[in-house]
Design a protein around this motif. Structure first.
Motif, PDB file in Angstrom:
ATOM      1  N   ASN A   1      32.194  29.648  34.118  1.00 17.49           N
ATOM      2  CA  ASN A   1      33.380  29.143  34.807  1.00 17.49           C
ATOM      3  C   ASN A   1      34.541  28.928  33.824  1.00 17.49           C
ATOM      4  O   ASN A   1      35.225  27.910  33.855  1.00 17.49           O
ATOM      5  N   ILE A   2      34.714  29.908  32.946  1.00 13.46           N
ATOM      6  CA  ILE A   2      35.800  29.896  31.960  1.00 13.46           C
ATOM      7  C   ILE A   2      36.847  30.903  32.419  1.00 13.46           C
ATOM      8  O   ILE A   2      36.511  32.026  32.787  1.00 13.46           O
ATOM      9  N   LYS A   3      38.107  30.504  32.396  1.00  5.38           N
ATOM     10  CA  LYS A   3      39.188  31.382  32.849  1.00  5.38           C
ATOM     11  C   LYS A   3      40.224  31.559  31.746  1.00  5.38           C
ATOM     12  O   LYS A   3      41.269  30.914  31.757  1.00  5.38           O
ATOM     13  N   PRO A   4      39.933  32.433  30.788  1.00  5.05           N
ATOM     14  CA  PRO A   4      40.903  32.631  29.700  1.00  5.05           C
ATOM     15  C   PRO A   4      42.084  33.476  30.156  1.00  5.05           C
ATOM     16  O   PRO A   4      41.989  34.248  31.107  1.00  5.05           O
TER      17      PRO A   4
ATOM     18  N   ALA B   1      42.730  27.116  27.427  1.00  4.51           N
ATOM     19  CA  ALA B   1      43.398  25.814  27.478  1.00  4.51           C
ATOM     20  C   ALA B   1      42.456  24.716  27.010  1.00  4.51           C
ATOM     21  O   ALA B   1      42.888  23.716  26.446  1.00  4.51           O
ATOM     22  N   ASP B   2      41.159  24.907  27.210  1.00  7.76           N
ATOM     23  CA  ASP B   2      40.152  23.917  26.875  1.00  7.76           C
ATOM     24  C   ASP B   2      39.448  24.300  25.568  1.00  7.76           C
ATOM     25  O   ASP B   2      38.818  25.353  25.494  1.00  7.76           O
TER      26      ASP B   2
ATOM     27  N   LYS C   1      35.290  27.216  22.159  1.00  6.65           N
ATOM     28  CA  LYS C   1      34.123  27.123  21.281  1.00  6.65           C
ATOM     29  C   LYS C   1      32.918  27.829  21.892  1.00  6.65           C
ATOM     30  O   LYS C   1      32.185  28.538  21.200  1.00  6.65           O
ATOM     31  N   ALA C   2      32.691  27.656  23.193  1.00  5.79           N
ATOM     32  CA  ALA C   2      31.572  28.332  23.870  1.00  5.79           C
ATOM     33  C   ALA C   2      31.720  29.839  23.757  1.00  5.79           C
ATOM     34  O   ALA C   2      30.749  30.557  23.486  1.00  5.79           O
TER      35      ALA C   2
END
Length: 82
Positions: free
Chosen positions: A10-13, A36-37, A42-43
């Motif tokens: 659930n990462i939205k780069p 943004a996070d 890092k993940a």
């Protein structure tokens, strides 16, 4: 591979394009994934490897005469080899 990882986590780069100019004059193109996070960044880095890129630090004067170009230093390496 990257798309599936981002969907599963659930990462939205934001994905962009960049170009490094090495001291030798060699040009290299990169796909840049911006997060943004910091935990998401890092993940992503832990899974795929690569290097952090800070536009304010890694571009000449925080800006570039040509959008998306950074002067690479001799200690840097390719971000991701697929």
């Amino acid at each position: 591979m990257i798309t599936q990882f981002c969907q599963d986590a659930n990462i939205k780069p934001q994905i962009g394009h960049g170009q490094a100019i090495w001291p030798s004059g060699k040009y290299e193109d990169y796909h840049i994934h911006c997060f943004a996070d910091p935990a998401a960044a890092k993940a992503f880095l832990d899974h795929f490897g690569g290097e952090m890129f800070d536009p304010k630090r890694d571009r000449e004067g925080g800006k570039s005469a040509v959008s998306g170009v950074a002067r690479a230093n001799t200690n840097a390496s390719s971000t991701l080899d697929l």
